[in-house]
Motif scaffolding. Structure first.
Motif, mmCIF file in Angstrom:
data_model
loop_
_atom_site.group_PDB
_atom_site.id
_atom_site.type_symbol
_atom_site.label_atom_id
_atom_site.label_comp_id
_atom_site.label_asym_id
_atom_site.label_seq_id
_atom_site.Cartn_x
_atom_site.Cartn_y
_atom_site.Cartn_z
ATOM 1 N N PHE A 71 11.214 4.754 -12.033
ATOM 2 C CA PHE A 71 9.779 4.521 -11.881
ATOM 3 C C PHE A 71 9.423 3.107 -12.333
ATOM 4 C CE2 PHE A 71 5.365 4.670 -13.328
ATOM 5 C CZ PHE A 71 4.747 5.187 -12.195
ATOM 6 N N GLU A 72 9.966 2.689 -13.473
ATOM 7 C CA GLU A 72 9.689 1.337 -13.971
ATOM 8 C C GLU A 72 10.245 0.271 -13.032
ATOM 9 O OE1 GLU A 72 11.103 1.350 -17.998
ATOM 10 O OE2 GLU A 72 9.386 2.546 -18.693
ATOM 11 N N ALA A 73 11.384 0.539 -12.418
ATOM 12 C CA ALA A 73 11.951 -0.398 -11.443
ATOM 13 C C ALA A 73 11.033 -0.525 -10.226
ATOM 14 C CB ALA A 73 13.340 0.055 -11.011
ATOM 15 N N GLU A 74 10.470 0.586 -9.798
ATOM 16 C CA GLU A 74 9.535 0.555 -8.665
ATOM 17 C C GLU A 74 8.241 -0.175 -9.041
ATOM 18 O OE1 GLU A 74 10.147 1.857 -5.238
ATOM 19 O OE2 GLU A 74 11.955 1.250 -6.308
ATOM 20 N N LEU A 75 7.801 -0.004 -10.280
ATOM 21 C CA LEU A 75 6.617 -0.745 -10.743
ATOM 22 C C LEU A 75 6.883 -2.245 -10.737
ATOM 23 C CD1 LEU A 75 5.130 1.287 -13.732
ATOM 24 C CD2 LEU A 75 4.083 0.852 -11.507
ATOM 25 N N ARG A 76 8.076 -2.651 -11.154
ATOM 26 C CA ARG A 76 8.434 -4.077 -11.117
ATOM 27 C C ARG A 76 8.455 -4.583 -9.678
ATOM 28 N NH1 ARG A 76 11.795 -2.281 -15.234
ATOM 29 N NH2 ARG A 76 13.588 -2.107 -13.858
ATOM 30 N N ARG A 77 8.969 -3.755 -8.780
ATOM 31 C CA ARG A 77 8.992 -4.132 -7.356
ATOM 32 C C ARG A 77 7.571 -4.288 -6.830
ATOM 33 N NH1 ARG A 77 10.241 -1.652 -1.929
ATOM 34 N NH2 ARG A 77 9.881 0.422 -2.800
ATOM 35 N N LEU A 78 6.683 -3.389 -7.230
ATOM 36 C CA LEU A 78 5.275 -3.466 -6.822
ATOM 37 C C LEU A 78 4.646 -4.761 -7.331
ATOM 38 C CD1 LEU A 78 3.000 -1.762 -5.394
ATOM 39 C CD2 LEU A 78 2.319 -1.092 -7.694
ATOM 40 N N TYR A 79 4.933 -5.106 -8.559
ATOM 41 C CA TYR A 79 4.396 -6.333 -9.147
ATOM 42 C C TYR A 79 4.904 -7.562 -8.384
ATOM 43 C CZ TYR A 79 3.372 -9.990 -12.528
ATOM 44 O OH TYR A 79 2.925 -11.140 -13.127
ATOM 45 N N ARG A 80 6.204 -7.576 -8.043
ATOM 46 C CA ARG A 80 6.747 -8.699 -7.260
ATOM 47 C C ARG A 80 6.080 -8.786 -5.883
ATOM 48 N NH1 ARG A 80 11.518 -6.675 -9.499
ATOM 49 N NH2 ARG A 80 12.111 -5.715 -7.528
ATOM 50 N N MET A 81 5.789 -7.619 -5.301
ATOM 51 C CA MET A 81 5.105 -7.607 -4.003
ATOM 52 C C MET A 81 3.704 -8.192 -4.145
ATOM 53 S SD MET A 81 6.287 -3.874 -2.620
ATOM 54 C CE MET A 81 5.649 -3.952 -0.959
ATOM 55 N N GLN A 137 0.817 -1.206 0.000
ATOM 56 C CA GLN A 137 0.000 0.000 0.000
ATOM 57 C C GLN A 137 0.857 1.266 0.000
ATOM 58 O OE1 GLN A 137 -2.776 0.355 3.303
ATOM 59 N NE2 GLN A 137 -4.349 0.896 1.811
ATOM 60 N N VAL A 138 1.936 1.268 0.767
ATOM 61 C CA VAL A 138 2.827 2.429 0.813
ATOM 62 C C VAL A 138 3.442 2.666 -0.563
ATOM 63 C CG1 VAL A 138 5.023 3.279 1.734
ATOM 64 C CG2 VAL A 138 3.316 2.295 3.278
ATOM 65 N N LEU A 139 3.962 1.608 -1.184
ATOM 66 C CA LEU A 139 4.582 1.756 -2.493
ATOM 67 C C LEU A 139 3.549 2.131 -3.550
ATOM 68 C CD1 LEU A 139 7.085 1.681 -4.247
ATOM 69 C CD2 LEU A 139 6.761 -0.797 -4.490
ATOM 70 N N ASN A 140 2.382 1.509 -3.513
ATOM 71 C CA ASN A 140 1.331 1.826 -4.477
ATOM 72 C C ASN A 140 0.898 3.291 -4.357
ATOM 73 O OD1 ASN A 140 -0.757 0.938 -6.486
ATOM 74 N ND2 ASN A 140 -2.090 1.602 -4.821
ATOM 75 N N ASP A 141 0.702 3.740 -3.130
ATOM 76 C CA ASP A 141 0.312 5.145 -2.917
ATOM 77 C C ASP A 141 1.395 6.092 -3.422
ATOM 78 O OD1 ASP A 141 -2.033 4.239 -1.785
ATOM 79 O OD2 ASP A 141 -1.452 4.711 0.285
ATOM 80 N N TYR A 142 2.648 5.739 -3.171
ATOM 81 C CA TYR A 142 3.755 6.578 -3.632
ATOM 82 C C TYR A 142 3.773 6.661 -5.156
ATOM 83 C CZ TYR A 142 8.464 7.955 -4.925
ATOM 84 O OH TYR A 142 9.534 8.572 -5.518
ATOM 85 N N LEU A 143 3.658 5.504 -5.820
ATOM 86 C CA LEU A 143 3.722 5.491 -7.275
ATOM 87 C C LEU A 143 2.532 6.191 -7.922
ATOM 88 C CD1 LEU A 143 5.125 1.913 -7.910
ATOM 89 C CD2 LEU A 143 6.324 4.100 -8.132
ATOM 90 N N ASN A 144 1.434 6.275 -7.218
ATOM 91 C CA ASN A 144 0.250 6.957 -7.743
ATOM 92 C C ASN A 144 0.170 8.405 -7.295
ATOM 93 O OD1 ASN A 144 -1.214 4.955 -9.355
ATOM 94 N ND2 ASN A 144 -1.210 3.806 -7.443
ATOM 95 N N GLY A 145 1.124 8.840 -6.501
ATOM 96 C CA GLY A 145 1.131 10.220 -6.006
ATOM 97 C C GLY A 145 2.006 11.125 -6.857
ATOM 98 N N SER A 164 6.076 10.772 -7.153
ATOM 99 C CA SER A 164 6.738 9.865 -8.086
ATOM 100 C C SER A 164 6.964 10.502 -9.452
ATOM 101 C CB SER A 164 5.940 8.570 -8.232
ATOM 102 O OG SER A 164 4.709 8.831 -8.875
ATOM 103 N N ASP A 165 6.327 11.632 -9.720
ATOM 104 C CA ASP A 165 6.531 12.321 -11.000
ATOM 105 C C ASP A 165 7.977 12.757 -11.180
ATOM 106 O OD1 ASP A 165 3.855 11.990 -11.515
ATOM 107 O OD2 ASP A 165 3.289 14.046 -10.978
ATOM 108 N N ALA A 166 8.674 12.969 -10.075
ATOM 109 C CA ALA A 166 10.066 13.427 -10.138
ATOM 110 C C ALA A 166 11.040 12.288 -10.431
ATOM 111 C CB ALA A 166 10.442 14.112 -8.828
ATOM 112 N N LEU A 167 10.574 11.041 -10.352
ATOM 113 C CA LEU A 167 11.462 9.904 -10.606
ATOM 114 C C LEU A 167 11.817 9.811 -12.085
ATOM 115 C CD1 LEU A 167 9.913 6.929 -8.588
ATOM 116 C CD2 LEU A 167 12.075 8.061 -8.149
#
Length: 117
Positions: free
Chosen positions: A59-69, A40-48, A51-54
């Motif tokens: 950003f894609e690496a964090e999306l992959r991490r979210l998917y693994r989670m 939830q923390v990572l999902n909220d961050y990526l949708n906030g 994350s636009d500054a990444l």
């Protein structure tokens, strides 16, 4: 310090620790709920907006991490109906997506049936 001195000091040591420090991890939390809170923390961050500054690669690496989670979350057996609800929230991303059926995620639907039966 001998054993007697340690035992005498133990109650004072507990009082000196702030209550919030004792509640870092809720022992009542299930493995699913611990994973869900991380997700939830990572999902909220990526949708906030933050994350636009990444950079795109980050950003894609964090999306992959979210998917693994998400995969780990679904592979962890539910112990309670709350666990099951957390999984539904994550798979529908707070109801932004449709719920996948038994043909797509049969193990999840088997888990639902087992918890309800």
């Amino acid at each position: 310090m001998n054993r007697r001195a340690l035992l005498a000091a133990a109650p004072a040591a507990l009082v000196a620790v702030p209550a919030s420090a004792l509640c870092i991890i809720d022992p009542a939390d299930t493995p699913v709920m611990r994973l869900f809170r991380e997700w939830q923390v990572l999902n909220d961050y990526l949708n906030g907006e933050e994350s636009d500054a990444l950079p795109r690669e980050a950003f894609e690496a964090e999306l992959r991490r979210l998917y693994r989670m998400e995969i780990e979350l679904f592979e962890t057996p539910s112990q309670t109906m709350t666990d099951l609800a957390a999984k539904v929230i994550s798979i529908t991303v707070d109801s932004e997506r449709e719920m996948m059926g038994p043909a797509v995620i049969p193990e999840f639907w088997a888990e639902i049936r087992a918890l309800v039966a």
